[in-house]
Scaffold this motif. Sequence first.
Motif, PDB file in Angstrom:
ATOM      1  N   ALA A 138      20.580  18.047 -95.029  1.00 28.72           N
ATOM      2  CA  ALA A 138      19.495  18.478 -94.139  1.00 28.72           C
ATOM      3  C   ALA A 138      18.168  17.852 -94.520  1.00 28.72           C
ATOM      4  CB  ALA A 138      19.382  19.999 -94.150  1.00 28.72           C
ATOM      5  N   TYR A 139      17.946  17.641 -95.810  1.00 31.16           N
ATOM      6  CA  TYR A 139      16.666  17.095 -96.264  1.00 31.16           C
ATOM      7  C   TYR A 139      16.615  15.567 -96.201  1.00 31.16           C
ATOM      8  CZ  TYR A 139      15.339  21.747 -97.795  1.00 31.16           C
ATOM      9  OH  TYR A 139      15.004  23.084 -97.814  1.00 31.16           O
ATOM     10  N   ASN A 140      17.689  14.964 -95.717  1.00 29.69           N
ATOM     11  CA  ASN A 140      17.735  13.509 -95.530  1.00 29.69           C
ATOM     12  C   ASN A 140      17.817  13.218 -94.037  1.00 29.69           C
ATOM     13  OD1 ASN A 140      18.309  10.788 -95.361  1.00 29.69           O
ATOM     14  ND2 ASN A 140      19.835  10.803 -96.995  1.00 29.69           N
ATOM     15  N   ALA A 197      21.346  21.776 -88.933  1.00 26.64           N
ATOM     16  CA  ALA A 197      20.933  21.521 -90.315  1.00 26.64           C
ATOM     17  C   ALA A 197      20.700  22.825 -91.053  1.00 26.64           C
ATOM     18  CB  ALA A 197      19.662  20.674 -90.327  1.00 26.64           C
ATOM     19  N   LEU A 198      21.157  22.876 -92.303  1.00 28.57           N
ATOM     20  CA  LEU A 198      20.945  24.035 -93.161  1.00 28.57           C
ATOM     21  C   LEU A 198      19.900  23.690 -94.211  1.00 28.57           C
ATOM     22  CD1 LEU A 198      21.596  26.801 -94.425  1.00 28.57           C
ATOM     23  CD2 LEU A 198      23.457  25.684 -95.679  1.00 28.57           C
ATOM     24  N   ALA A 257      19.910  25.469 -86.016  1.00 22.16           N
ATOM     25  CA  ALA A 257      20.527  25.930 -84.772  1.00 22.16           C
ATOM     26  C   ALA A 257      21.925  26.429 -85.094  1.00 22.16           C
ATOM     27  CB  ALA A 257      20.597  24.807 -83.743  1.00 22.16           C
ATOM     28  N   VAL A 258      22.392  27.417 -84.345  1.00 23.46           N
ATOM     29  CA  VAL A 258      23.736  27.954 -84.545  1.00 23.46           C
ATOM     30  C   VAL A 258      24.541  27.812 -83.262  1.00 23.46           C
ATOM     31  CG1 VAL A 258      22.982  29.582 -86.306  1.00 23.46           C
ATOM     32  CG2 VAL A 258      23.063  30.323 -83.912  1.00 23.46           C
ATOM     33  N   GLY A 259      25.858  27.677 -83.424  1.00 23.81           N
ATOM     34  CA  GLY A 259      26.750  27.703 -82.276  1.00 23.81           C
ATOM     35  C   GLY A 259      26.896  26.413 -81.508  1.00 23.81           C
ATOM     36  N   PHE A 306       6.900  22.423 -89.968  1.00 19.90           N
ATOM     37  CA  PHE A 306       7.810  21.464 -89.341  1.00 19.90           C
ATOM     38  C   PHE A 306       8.500  22.094 -88.131  1.00 19.90           C
ATOM     39  CE2 PHE A 306       7.668  20.737 -93.957  1.00 19.90           C
ATOM     40  CZ  PHE A 306       7.053  19.479 -93.969  1.00 19.90           C
ATOM     41  N   PRO A 307       7.723  22.484 -87.106  1.00 16.88           N
ATOM     42  CA  PRO A 307       8.293  23.216 -85.966  1.00 16.88           C
ATOM     43  C   PRO A 307       9.294  22.403 -85.157  1.00 16.88           C
ATOM     44  CG  PRO A 307       6.037  22.534 -85.497  1.00 16.88           C
ATOM     45  CD  PRO A 307       6.269  22.270 -86.955  1.00 16.88           C
ATOM     46  N   GLN A 308       9.197  21.081 -85.226  1.00 20.44           N
ATOM     47  CA  GLN A 308      10.095  20.239 -84.451  1.00 20.44           C
ATOM     48  C   GLN A 308      11.550  20.352 -84.897  1.00 20.44           C
ATOM     49  OE1 GLN A 308       7.875  19.239 -86.666  1.00 20.44           O
ATOM     50  NE2 GLN A 308       8.746  17.671 -88.003  1.00 20.44           N
ATOM     51  N   LEU A 309      11.771  20.910 -86.064  1.00 17.74           N
ATOM     52  CA  LEU A 309      13.127  21.026 -86.598  1.00 17.74           C
ATOM     53  C   LEU A 309      13.834  22.300 -86.153  1.00 17.74           C
ATOM     54  CD1 LEU A 309      12.468  19.903 -90.301  1.00 17.74           C
ATOM     55  CD2 LEU A 309      13.424  18.524 -88.435  1.00 17.74           C
ATOM     56  N   PHE A 310      13.116  23.193 -85.458  1.00 17.52           N
ATOM     57  CA  PHE A 310      13.667  24.519 -85.190  1.00 17.52           C
ATOM     58  C   PHE A 310      13.547  24.903 -83.719  1.00 17.52           C
ATOM     59  CE2 PHE A 310      12.098  24.315 -89.552  1.00 17.52           C
ATOM     60  CZ  PHE A 310      13.294  24.541 -90.233  1.00 17.52           C
ATOM     61  N   SER A 311      14.340  25.910 -83.350  1.00 18.90           N
ATOM     62  CA  SER A 311      14.354  26.417 -81.983  1.00 18.90           C
ATOM     63  C   SER A 311      13.114  27.281 -81.711  1.00 18.90           C
ATOM     64  CB  SER A 311      15.622  27.237 -81.759  1.00 18.90           C
ATOM     65  OG  SER A 311      15.562  27.973 -80.553  1.00 18.90           O
ATOM     66  N   ASP A 312      12.860  27.524 -80.438  1.00 20.47           N
ATOM     67  CA  ASP A 312      11.786  28.438 -80.048  1.00 20.47           C
ATOM     68  C   ASP A 312      12.163  29.893 -80.277  1.00 20.47           C
ATOM     69  OD1 ASP A 312      10.240  26.299 -79.215  1.00 20.47           O
ATOM     70  OD2 ASP A 312      10.885  26.426 -77.136  1.00 20.47           O
ATOM     71  N   HIS A 313      13.439  30.136 -80.571  1.00 21.68           N
ATOM     72  CA  HIS A 313      13.914  31.500 -80.795  1.00 21.68           C
ATOM     73  C   HIS A 313      14.593  31.585 -82.156  1.00 21.68           C
ATOM     74  CE1 HIS A 313      13.492  31.405 -76.396  1.00 21.68           C
ATOM     75  NE2 HIS A 313      13.299  32.707 -76.498  1.00 21.68           N
ATOM     76  N   LEU A 314      14.430  32.735 -82.796  1.00 22.05           N
ATOM     77  CA  LEU A 314      14.877  32.915 -84.172  1.00 22.05           C
ATOM     78  C   LEU A 314      15.655  34.218 -84.299  1.00 22.05           C
ATOM     79  CD1 LEU A 314      14.596  31.899 -87.167  1.00 22.05           C
ATOM     80  CD2 LEU A 314      12.523  33.307 -87.290  1.00 22.05           C
ATOM     81  N   ILE A 315      16.758  34.170 -85.057  1.00 29.19           N
ATOM     82  CA  ILE A 315      17.532  35.388 -85.318  1.00 29.19           C
ATOM     83  C   ILE A 315      17.760  35.543 -86.823  1.00 29.19           C
ATOM     84  CG2 ILE A 315      18.729  35.435 -83.103  1.00 29.19           C
ATOM     85  CD1 ILE A 315      21.180  34.236 -84.553  1.00 29.19           C
TER      86      ILE A 315
END
Length: 342
Positions: free
Chosen positions: A46-48, A56-57, A79-81, A151-160
Amino acid sequence: MMIVRPIKADDHTALRELASKTGPGFTSLQDNDQQVAAKMENALKAYNPATRGAEALFLFVMEDTETGEVVGVSGIESAVGLTEPWYNYRVGTLVHASRELKVYNQLNTLTITNDHTGYSELCTLFLAPDARHSKNGSLLSKSRFMFMAEFPQLFSDHLIAEMRGYSDENGISPFWEGLGRHFFSLDFSEADQLSSMDKVFIAELMPKNAIYTNLLPQDAQDAIGKTHNATTPARRLLENEGMRFTGYIDIFDGGPTLEARTNDIRAIQDSHYVKVHVADIQPEGELYMVSTNDFEDFRCCMTPLTSVGKHVVTVTPDVAEALNITEGSTVRVVPLSSGRRF
């Protein structure tokens, strides 16, 4: 001083040691060599940017800078699923009514869903028992929000965040015993371990139709949406940041899934940049999270801050050394808990 930083290859032994302490029901970090090795491999990818996938985890460890000991771990799934189905139950309501008989019953149901597909997930939060003091748990959990803000570009707009469900002092999950065991014919710990490695069997064996919760044993009904005693503080912490239980639960132990829009999280919304002035003074008062804006060398700690000018704060040499920053560096800050801001 405690810092939170990205996991590195030489943290494998420490991660394996933490995994040996998690206990039954902690799906994302189990006392299992294969799972720990796979988790470490995925985190390093994930860090590469060259090896980072859609799911990515990002794993982080908490390190005591005085001893070098790793005392905790936390993670974010981007992201999941997307490559394997992401399952949970949605708690719903069905009404059975008859005007002639003057009967009106509202019945709770459980329906298997994939509603959180594509969401980012907070995961793998575990702090060694000896380190559960001095707000270390808050730092370990909330430091992830600083990384997401940077680093918001790496994540979804929704979080669980899936909370560990209730089990008794013997590690028995009443929700599993009342429901899952009838379909899987496995002990809870075995099914839980299998689910962390391969989720295909879930789709093959889970009931496809809605389940009436009133048909379950009472202790299984009572466990729906209930957290494990050791997880209750983590739930309260996330709820104070803006996450909420909206009726989704884990299919194995019935633990609640909390969710929020990512930008509505308090620590993300309120965090901002300041410049640092390094001085050998001891600020007092409210604790702040302070994080760097480096990716691979991201670091986050908590410390009181003193404002010495517009968007300028004073940090001690110890803090500067722990964060690998110098005079004039730009950092992100936010109160560890809701409060005033500079």
